[in-house]
Design a protein around this motif. Structure first.
Motif, PDB file in Angstrom:
ATOM      1  N   ALA A 237       9.347   2.509 -13.647  1.00 26.05           N
ATOM      2  CA  ALA A 237       9.783   3.410 -14.714  1.00 26.05           C
ATOM      3  C   ALA A 237       8.596   3.884 -15.551  1.00 26.05           C
ATOM      4  N   ILE A 238       7.655   2.980 -15.818  1.00 21.64           N
ATOM      5  CA  ILE A 238       6.451   3.365 -16.560  1.00 21.64           C
ATOM      6  C   ILE A 238       5.655   4.404 -15.772  1.00 21.64           C
ATOM      7  N   LEU A 239       5.518   4.178 -14.456  1.00 18.42           N
ATOM      8  CA  LEU A 239       4.824   5.149 -13.611  1.00 18.42           C
ATOM      9  C   LEU A 239       5.516   6.511 -13.671  1.00 18.42           C
ATOM     10  N   ALA A 240       6.835   6.522 -13.593  1.00 17.31           N
ATOM     11  CA  ALA A 240       7.577   7.782 -13.637  1.00 17.31           C
ATOM     12  C   ALA A 240       7.322   8.525 -14.943  1.00 17.31           C
ATOM     13  N   ALA A 241       7.320   7.793 -16.062  1.00 18.56           N
ATOM     14  CA  ALA A 241       7.069   8.423 -17.362  1.00 18.56           C
ATOM     15  C   ALA A 241       5.649   8.986 -17.428  1.00 18.56           C
ATOM     16  N   VAL A 242       4.690   8.222 -16.911  1.00 17.80           N
ATOM     17  CA  VAL A 242       3.299   8.685 -16.910  1.00 17.80           C
ATOM     18  C   VAL A 242       3.155   9.945 -16.063  1.00 17.80           C
ATOM     19  N   LEU A 243       3.828   9.994 -14.925  1.00 16.52           N
ATOM     20  CA  LEU A 243       3.733  11.171 -14.054  1.00 16.52           C
ATOM     21  C   LEU A 243       4.340  12.410 -14.715  1.00 16.52           C
ATOM     22  N   VAL A 244       5.403  12.224 -15.483  1.00 20.21           N
ATOM     23  CA  VAL A 244       5.993  13.366 -16.201  1.00 20.21           C
ATOM     24  C   VAL A 244       4.991  13.916 -17.208  1.00 20.21           C
ATOM     25  N   LEU A 245       4.343  13.028 -17.965  1.00 19.14           N
ATOM     26  CA  LEU A 245       3.339  13.465 -18.942  1.00 19.14           C
ATOM     27  C   LEU A 245       2.142  14.101 -18.244  1.00 19.14           C
ATOM     28  N   HIS A 246       1.754  13.515 -17.113  1.00 18.72           N
ATOM     29  CA  HIS A 246       0.617  14.041 -16.350  1.00 18.72           C
ATOM     30  C   HIS A 246       0.938  15.441 -15.820  1.00 18.72           C
ATOM     31  N   ALA A 247       2.125  15.629 -15.287  1.00 21.71           N
ATOM     32  CA  ALA A 247       2.510  16.942 -14.765  1.00 21.71           C
ATOM     33  C   ALA A 247       2.482  17.991 -15.871  1.00 21.71           C
ATOM     34  N   HIS A 248       2.954  17.612 -17.061  1.00 22.76           N
ATOM     35  CA  HIS A 248       2.944  18.551 -18.181  1.00 22.76           C
ATOM     36  C   HIS A 248       1.515  18.918 -18.576  1.00 22.76           C
ATOM     37  N   ALA A 249       0.622  17.930 -18.609  1.00 26.83           N
ATOM     38  CA  ALA A 249      -0.769  18.189 -18.997  1.00 26.83           C
ATOM     39  C   ALA A 249      -1.477  19.064 -17.975  1.00 26.83           C
ATOM     40  N   VAL A 250      -1.211  18.832 -16.697  1.00 26.79           N
ATOM     41  CA  VAL A 250      -1.834  19.652 -15.656  1.00 26.79           C
ATOM     42  C   VAL A 250      -1.339  21.088 -15.755  1.00 26.79           C
ATOM     43  N   ALA A 251      -0.069  21.262 -16.034  1.00 29.52           N
ATOM     44  CA  ALA A 251       0.508  22.606 -16.128  1.00 29.52           C
ATOM     45  C   ALA A 251      -0.171  23.438 -17.214  1.00 29.52           C
ATOM     46  N   GLN A 252      -0.716  22.792 -18.234  1.00 32.26           N
ATOM     47  CA  GLN A 252      -1.362  23.516 -19.323  1.00 32.26           C
ATOM     48  C   GLN A 252      -2.712  24.105 -18.937  1.00 32.26           C
ATOM     49  N   VAL A 253      -3.321  23.592 -17.877  1.00 29.31           N
ATOM     50  CA  VAL A 253      -4.668  24.051 -17.513  1.00 29.31           C
ATOM     51  C   VAL A 253      -4.700  24.821 -16.193  1.00 29.31           C
ATOM     52  N   VAL A 254      -3.586  24.876 -15.489  1.00 30.70           N
ATOM     53  CA  VAL A 254      -3.543  25.585 -14.209  1.00 30.70           C
ATOM     54  C   VAL A 254      -3.364  27.085 -14.453  1.00 30.70           C
ATOM     55  N   ARG A 255      -4.119  27.870 -13.674  1.00 28.04           N
ATOM     56  CA  ARG A 255      -4.035  29.329 -13.765  1.00 28.04           C
ATOM     57  C   ARG A 255      -3.238  29.877 -12.581  1.00 28.04           C
TER      58      ARG A 255
END
Length: 374
Positions: A237-255
């Motif tokens: 569950a912790i991994l799943a939460a981290v991946l959600v935050l990671h996906a959001h952060a990556v989306a902010q820098v992708v063009r």
């Protein structure tokens, strides 16, 4: 009538196949022979992982991924945001930025950036030493005498061959694989919390170690260990939460024009898994026709050790064999680093297991009943 177990050769107690009946022994011996033959044939049918040229002028190309991660660490150490630094470095190197898993989790880069450069290889060696100590203690009870224990530790060293190279310290699978090995080495039926903690450390560095968490949770569930199962599920569950935050952060820098990954569905088969383990361990020093069946024999050895831990190691090995066989590309063979440290240790258990299977297969004793007439 049950066969009497033979005296173990190396193991402290009889192997899992010590009491198998003749019919089961013949089936088991045939399956083992088939495994070794298939391992040899499949490895030649699989494409080889990319090989470094070894030439100084090609060093940057040979170590492209490592250079990428080192560049990101250097930029984070200089004060840049991790996600901006990763996006710029991957964009400059022609690496994909979509989907979000093409960008590594920030854990390793941030930790290495916060430490002086000299600290990283020291920590790497300390982690390798911790893995060796944990498994040295664990294997002490598996074997009856010192020589096989030494051989088992030598096989462990053979699996750690690439993990003691400090110039690969920026590679995420290096650390995740060591944490998985340490997690397994520390696991006990009555003391599973340290194992969960180090398993969580592995997935926070490389999310593909999540398969290991799932295997351990499944094993605990099958064995009826409810509290341990809950512990592994919390880590997932912790991994799943981290991946959600990671996906959001990556989306902010992708063009919009950033390239996407070619995907992970090459279905190259188990041969790639075998080739990967050969390339990442001391088996790389042996000819392929010898190294390939040794991988199969090591898997058999883990099946032969009569211990709950052995079943967990074997389940983990087989799960990653399926992962590589179904989804990996030749250039992602390094996924096998997650299980490479323990990949050769099973050979130490194979001697007793093989002897017991063959003894059962060739057992021709019959029970003769004689009636005495008076």
């Amino acid at each position: 009538m049950h066969r009497r177990a033979l005296t173990p050769i190396w193991l402290a107690r009889p192997s899992r196949f010590a009491e198998v009946q003749p019919r089961g022994g013949r089936i088991g011996a045939a399956l083992l022979a088939l495994l070794l033959v298939l391992a040899t044939l499949l490895v030649y049918a699989s494409p080889a992982p990319p090989v470094a040229s070894g030439r100084p002028e090609n060093r940057a190309d040979d170590r492209a991924d490592v250079v990428l991660y080192e560049t990101i660490v250097a930029n984070v150490r200089a004060g840049r945001d991790y996600y901006l630094a990763a996006a710029d470095a991957q964009r400059a190197g022609g690496y994909p930025l979509r989907p979000f898993v093409t960008v590594r989790l920030p854990t390793l880069a941030r930790v290495q950036a916060a430490l002086p450069p000299l600290a990283t290889p020291i920590l790497l060696y300390l982690l390798c030493a911790a893995v060796a100590a944990a498994w040295g203690f664990r294997l002490r009870t598996a074997f009856a005498r010192t020589p096989p224990r030494v051989i088992a530790l030598a096989l462990l060293a053979g699996g750690l061959m690439v993990f003691v190279q400090p110039d690969l310290a920026a590679f995420h699978e290096i650390w995740a694989g060591l944490f998985v090995a340490l997690s397994l080495g520390l696991w006990r039926p009555d003391r599973w919390l340290p194992s969960v903690a180090f398993g969580l450390a592995a997935v926070l560095i490389r999310e593909t170690a999540g398969l290991y968490l799932a295997i351990m949770a499944g094993c605990a569930l099958v064995e009826g260990r409810r509290r341990e199962t809950a512990g592994w599920l919390v880590a997932i569950a912790i991994l799943a939460a981290v991946l959600v935050l990671h996906a959001h952060a990556v989306a902010q820098v992708v063009r919009p024009l950033d390239p996407a990954s070619p995907g992970w569905s090459d279905r190259l088969g188990i041969g790639l898994f075998i080739r990967a383990l050969v390339a990442l361990t001391a088996l790389d020093l042996a000819p392929l026709w010898l190294a390939a069946p040794l991988v199969g024999l090591s898997l058999f050895g883990w099946a032969a050790w009569r211990d709950l831990l052995a079943m967990r190691v074997l389940a983990t090995m087989l799960a990653y064999a399926m992962l590589l066989g179904l989804f990996a590309r030749p250039d992602t063979f390094y996924w096998a680093m997650l299980i490479a440290p323990l990949s050769l240790v099973g050979l130490a258990f194979a001697l007793d297991g093989g002897r017991d299977l063959l003894a059962a297969a060739f057992d021709t004793r019959r029970i003769t009943v004689t009636r005495v007439v008076r």
